[in-house]
Design a protein around this motif. Sequence first.
Motif, PDB file in Angstrom:
ATOM      1  N   UNK A 164       0.826  -1.211   0.000  1.00 33.49           N
ATOM      2  CA  UNK A 164       0.000   0.000   0.000  1.00 33.49           C
ATOM      3  C   UNK A 164       0.857   1.255   0.000  1.00 33.49           C
ATOM      4  N   UNK A 165       1.838   1.293   0.883  1.00 32.56           N
ATOM      5  CA  UNK A 165       2.649   2.501   1.049  1.00 32.56           C
ATOM      6  C   UNK A 165       3.608   2.740  -0.112  1.00 32.56           C
ATOM      7  N   UNK A 166       4.267   1.700  -0.582  1.00 28.72           N
ATOM      8  CA  UNK A 166       5.343   1.869  -1.555  1.00 28.72           C
ATOM      9  C   UNK A 166       4.920   1.655  -3.007  1.00 28.72           C
ATOM     10  N   UNK A 167       3.782   1.037  -3.226  1.00 31.21           N
ATOM     11  CA  UNK A 167       3.354   0.742  -4.594  1.00 31.21           C
ATOM     12  C   UNK A 167       2.003   1.379  -4.926  1.00 31.21           C
ATOM     13  N   UNK A 168       0.983   1.013  -4.204  1.00 31.79           N
ATOM     14  CA  UNK A 168      -0.355   1.489  -4.547  1.00 31.79           C
ATOM     15  C   UNK A 168      -0.494   2.995  -4.357  1.00 31.79           C
ATOM     16  N   UNK A 169      -0.088   3.494  -3.220  1.00 30.60           N
ATOM     17  CA  UNK A 169      -0.200   4.929  -2.939  1.00 30.60           C
ATOM     18  C   UNK A 169       0.517   5.773  -3.995  1.00 30.60           C
ATOM     19  N   UNK A 170       1.791   5.500  -4.297  1.00 30.21           N
ATOM     20  CA  UNK A 170       2.457   6.296  -5.339  1.00 30.21           C
ATOM     21  C   UNK A 170       1.792   6.156  -6.715  1.00 30.21           C
ATOM     22  N   UNK A 171       1.295   4.973  -7.030  1.00 30.83           N
ATOM     23  CA  UNK A 171       0.639   4.781  -8.330  1.00 30.83           C
ATOM     24  C   UNK A 171      -0.611   5.650  -8.429  1.00 30.83           C
ATOM     25  N   UNK A 172      -1.420   5.659  -7.382  1.00 27.56           N
ATOM     26  CA  UNK A 172      -2.626   6.487  -7.407  1.00 27.56           C
ATOM     27  C   UNK A 172      -2.272   7.975  -7.444  1.00 27.56           C
ATOM     28  N   UNK A 173      -1.229   8.352  -6.741  1.00 27.26           N
ATOM     29  CA  UNK A 173      -0.802   9.754  -6.771  1.00 27.26           C
ATOM     30  C   UNK A 173      -0.335  10.146  -8.173  1.00 27.26           C
ATOM     31  N   UNK A 174       0.458   9.295  -8.816  1.00 27.14           N
ATOM     32  CA  UNK A 174       0.922   9.584 -10.185  1.00 27.14           C
ATOM     33  C   UNK A 174      -0.237   9.675 -11.162  1.00 27.14           C
ATOM     34  N   UNK A 175      -1.155   8.726 -11.073  1.00 29.18           N
ATOM     35  CA  UNK A 175      -2.268   8.725 -12.013  1.00 29.18           C
ATOM     36  C   UNK A 175      -3.225   9.880 -11.771  1.00 29.18           C
ATOM     37  N   UNK A 176      -3.385  10.295 -10.540  1.00 29.87           N
ATOM     38  CA  UNK A 176      -4.210  11.476 -10.263  1.00 29.87           C
ATOM     39  C   UNK A 176      -3.638  12.677 -10.999  1.00 29.87           C
ATOM     40  N   UNK A 177      -2.324  12.872 -10.892  1.00 32.64           N
ATOM     41  CA  UNK A 177      -1.657  13.983 -11.585  1.00 32.64           C
ATOM     42  C   UNK A 177      -1.745  13.818 -13.097  1.00 32.64           C
ATOM     43  N   UNK A 178      -1.593  12.578 -13.570  1.00 31.17           N
ATOM     44  CA  UNK A 178      -1.663  12.319 -15.010  1.00 31.17           C
ATOM     45  C   UNK A 178      -3.048  12.651 -15.552  1.00 31.17           C
TER      46      UNK A 178
END
Length: 183
Positions: A164-178
């Motif tokens: 959750x912390x190292x994979x999912x959270x950053x992925x959702x943050x990146x895609x939100x910005x994208x």
Amino acid sequence: MQSQQQEAPNGCGCGRGHGRRRQDGAAHGCDLSVAIEVGAPLRVEAHAAVLEALDDEYRARAFYLAVLERFPGALPFAHIVDSEDRHANKLIEILRAYGRDIPANSYIGSDDIRRSVPASRACACDLAVDEEKHNVSLYETRLLPAVVAFPAITHVFTRLMLASRERHLPAFQRWSATYRHWK
């Protein structure tokens, strides 16, 4: 305009071929390969922690599926929903190893879950960011302390928290910005 099916840089690392992999082939951050060996009976607080972890995985998976109903193929939901399923299955494996009942996922198809899906992919990612942050906090503050006497369960909980912390959270943050950038 870029295709919405493209990956965010560096992938989300959930073992679906869109993230970095370790040399042993396991997805970094998502390796749940640990044998659940039953030694001591599962204490009440440890059982409650496994059930709470499973409920959290069920809720996240149901929300991610609801997002995909509204936005078919939306990334990273399309990949992370499978990861949530694997996480739930590992928790179910723990319950089975201890001879405990497996609760059904009461969130699947829930009107409340469906209504919680926002009108944009970016906002859905923002809600998923909150969900993943909640998940990490849940493991750190309540779930891990409840299973410290059970090394295999502690290992699984730690791997789920790290995913959750190292994979999912950053992925959702990146895609939100994208998604916001694509507007």
